[in-house]
Design a protein around this motif. Structure first.
Motif, PDB file in Angstrom:
ATOM      1  N   GLU A  91      32.720  43.602  48.849  1.00 45.00           N
ATOM      2  CA  GLU A  91      32.889  42.224  48.351  1.00 45.00           C
ATOM      3  C   GLU A  91      32.269  41.409  47.870  1.00 45.00           C
ATOM      4  O   GLU A  91      32.676  40.987  46.604  1.00 45.00           O
ATOM      5  CB  GLU A  91      33.052  41.330  49.201  1.00 45.00           C
ATOM      6  CG  GLU A  91      34.414  41.940  50.185  1.00 45.00           C
ATOM      7  CD  GLU A  91      34.900  40.957  51.785  1.00 45.00           C
ATOM      8  OE1 GLU A  91      34.665  39.445  51.337  1.00 45.00           O
ATOM      9  OE2 GLU A  91      36.044  41.417  52.129  1.00 45.00           O
ATOM     10  N   PRO A  94      31.403  44.942  43.724  1.00 40.80           N
ATOM     11  CA  PRO A  94      32.358  45.926  44.340  1.00 40.80           C
ATOM     12  C   PRO A  94      31.525  46.861  43.208  1.00 40.80           C
ATOM     13  O   PRO A  94      31.770  48.035  43.699  1.00 40.80           O
ATOM     14  CB  PRO A  94      33.321  44.781  43.703  1.00 40.80           C
ATOM     15  CG  PRO A  94      33.126  44.043  42.653  1.00 40.80           C
ATOM     16  CD  PRO A  94      31.970  43.178  43.714  1.00 40.80           C
ATOM     17  N   ALA A 144      38.545  45.160  42.394  1.00 36.60           N
ATOM     18  CA  ALA A 144      37.502  44.571  41.957  1.00 36.60           C
ATOM     19  C   ALA A 144      36.693  45.228  41.842  1.00 36.60           C
ATOM     20  O   ALA A 144      35.664  44.657  41.451  1.00 36.60           O
ATOM     21  CB  ALA A 144      37.145  44.005  43.292  1.00 36.60           C
ATOM     22  N   GLY A 147      35.667  44.690  37.820  1.00 33.67           N
ATOM     23  CA  GLY A 147      35.528  42.873  37.438  1.00 33.67           C
ATOM     24  C   GLY A 147      36.974  42.572  36.650  1.00 33.67           C
ATOM     25  O   GLY A 147      36.104  41.594  35.538  1.00 33.67           O
ATOM     26  N   ASP A 148      38.189  43.354  36.577  1.00 35.76           N
ATOM     27  CA  ASP A 148      38.532  42.449  36.137  1.00 35.76           C
ATOM     28  C   ASP A 148      38.420  42.359  34.051  1.00 35.76           C
ATOM     29  O   ASP A 148      39.240  41.840  33.539  1.00 35.76           O
ATOM     30  CB  ASP A 148      38.821  40.660  35.609  1.00 35.76           C
ATOM     31  CG  ASP A 148      39.069  40.596  37.404  1.00 35.76           C
ATOM     32  OD1 ASP A 148      39.868  41.173  38.342  1.00 35.76           O
ATOM     33  OD2 ASP A 148      39.036  39.503  37.226  1.00 35.76           O
ATOM     34  N   ALA A 169      43.472  42.467  43.800  1.00 38.30           N
ATOM     35  CA  ALA A 169      43.781  41.690  42.656  1.00 38.30           C
ATOM     36  C   ALA A 169      44.321  40.051  42.093  1.00 38.30           C
ATOM     37  O   ALA A 169      45.224  40.422  42.414  1.00 38.30           O
ATOM     38  CB  ALA A 169      43.679  42.920  41.634  1.00 38.30           C
TER      39      ALA A 169
END
Length: 353
Positions: A91, A94, A144, A147-148, A169
């Motif tokens: 977490e 990631p 994740a 990292g978007d 997400a």
């Protein structure tokens, strides 16, 4: 008496003796499970070896490794022809753990060239099988890990990642299922040829993804919620929609998700086939994930017993061929065809959350 004798010895009518004897069509016997799996090996939709092997500095998958459930002898005994190796990311970092596990996968495959072969496409998966190797497909990874960032998504794809799990997400868990950025993630995955994994996604997210995606989606480790209320299992209305979209539900060998007995897994396979259709059901061992497994399916060598159970329930060979190999291969192939078409229409997306 003479008349009776004449009746008994009367010659046959003309042409009567020339008639061929009636033929009775006898169906070919069903192949035994090992023979069937030699023809149609299992494409297993979820294997946790990358994370497990990170904790085992010394292991030998070729000789048999008691610390894992899917070493090479057991994979061969179970008739496995391909595996999706899932990435289990931390977490707090990631992306770093995803990259470490991709590196580990490459090193493990290189260490066992006679048993494993990395595959980045449906054709490479088929080629590995033709050469007697077990194809290793990287993925799914949790969203994740990106990292978007669509740039990070593309970088992971370039490193071999071929499936991404959307659940969890922030752009995939809103009231309408996907935000505008979430929809762009799905379109970019279509353009790259990455498969969407909807395991654990909300009903709204799954429905919106199926509407947006031009390629089939997967549930990599989900049974039928009608038989077991595990939150990752799929309700019947969504199974029916998945079947209409030619997606795929990979039923897991997981006591928590399907039940404690081998027949429970077979019940889920029956149910998914009945609701979604024979082209929308597959297998997911969930070996080396820490999950408890049903009796008789404790490791990767158990698939012949499951095939025998399905044969006893009347599954035909062509249906079993779709279940074990054909459906996963089709989804991978269609994802690639979709990507080729998408790349002609659009370039890499620069969207941000």
């Amino acid at each position: 008496m003479a008349d009776l004798q004449g009746e008994l010895t009367a010659p046959a009518e003309a042409g009567e003796l020339d008639q061929p004897a009636p033929t009775v069509s006898v169906p070919a016997p069903a192949p035994d499970p090992h023979t069937l799996l030699a023809r149609h090996p299992v494409a297993d939709g979820y294997c946790g070896l990358p994370e497990t092997l990170r904790t085992l500095p010394w292991h030998d998958l070729e000789l048999g490794e008691t610390s894992v459930e899917s070493d090479l002898p057991r994979l061969r005994a179970g008739g496995t022809g391909a595996l999706l190796w899932a990435l289990d990311t931390a977490e707090d970092r990631p992306l770093t753990t995803a990259l470490e596990q991709i590196d580990l996968i490459n090193n493990v495959v290189a260490r066992y060239p006679e048993g494993l072969r990395l595959a980045r496409s449906a054709s490479e998966t088929a080629d590995a099988r033709a050469h007697g190797r077990i194809a290793v497909v990287i993925g799914p990874a949790p969203a994740a890990a990106t990292g978007d960032s669509l740039g990070t998504l593309r970088a992971l794809h370039a490193l071999g990642l071929r499936a991404l799990t959307l659940s969890g997400a922030p752009w995939a868990e809103c009231e309408r299922g996907l935000t505008r950025f979430g929809e762009e993630v799905v379109r970019e995955m279509n353009r790259l040829g990455m498969v969407v994994d909807l395991t654990g996604a909300s009903r709204a997210t799954a429905a919106r993804t199926l509407a947006v995606s031009k390629a089939p989606a997967l549930f990599t480790r989900s049974g039928a919620r009608a038989l077991n209320h595990h939150p990752d299992n799929v309700p019947d209305d969504l199974l029916a929609e998945l079947g209409e979209r030619k997606g795929l539900c990979l039923v897991p060998c997981s006591a928590a998700r399907t039940g404690p007995e081998l027949r429970d897994v077979a019940d889920h396979l029956d149910h998914v086939r009945d609701v979604a259709g024979p082209e929308s059901v597959g297998l997911s061992g969930m070996y080396d994930t820490g999950d408890a497994h049903p009796a008789g399916l404790g490791d990767a060598a158990g698939y012949p017993a499951l095939i025998a159970e399905l044969q006893s329930r009347g599954w035909p060979e062509d249906g079993l061929a779709l279940l074990t190999w054909g459906n996963v291969q089709r989804v991978l192939r269609v994802a690639e065809f979709t990507a080729r078409a998408a790349r002609r229409r659009r370039g890499p997306s620069t969207a941000r959350p």
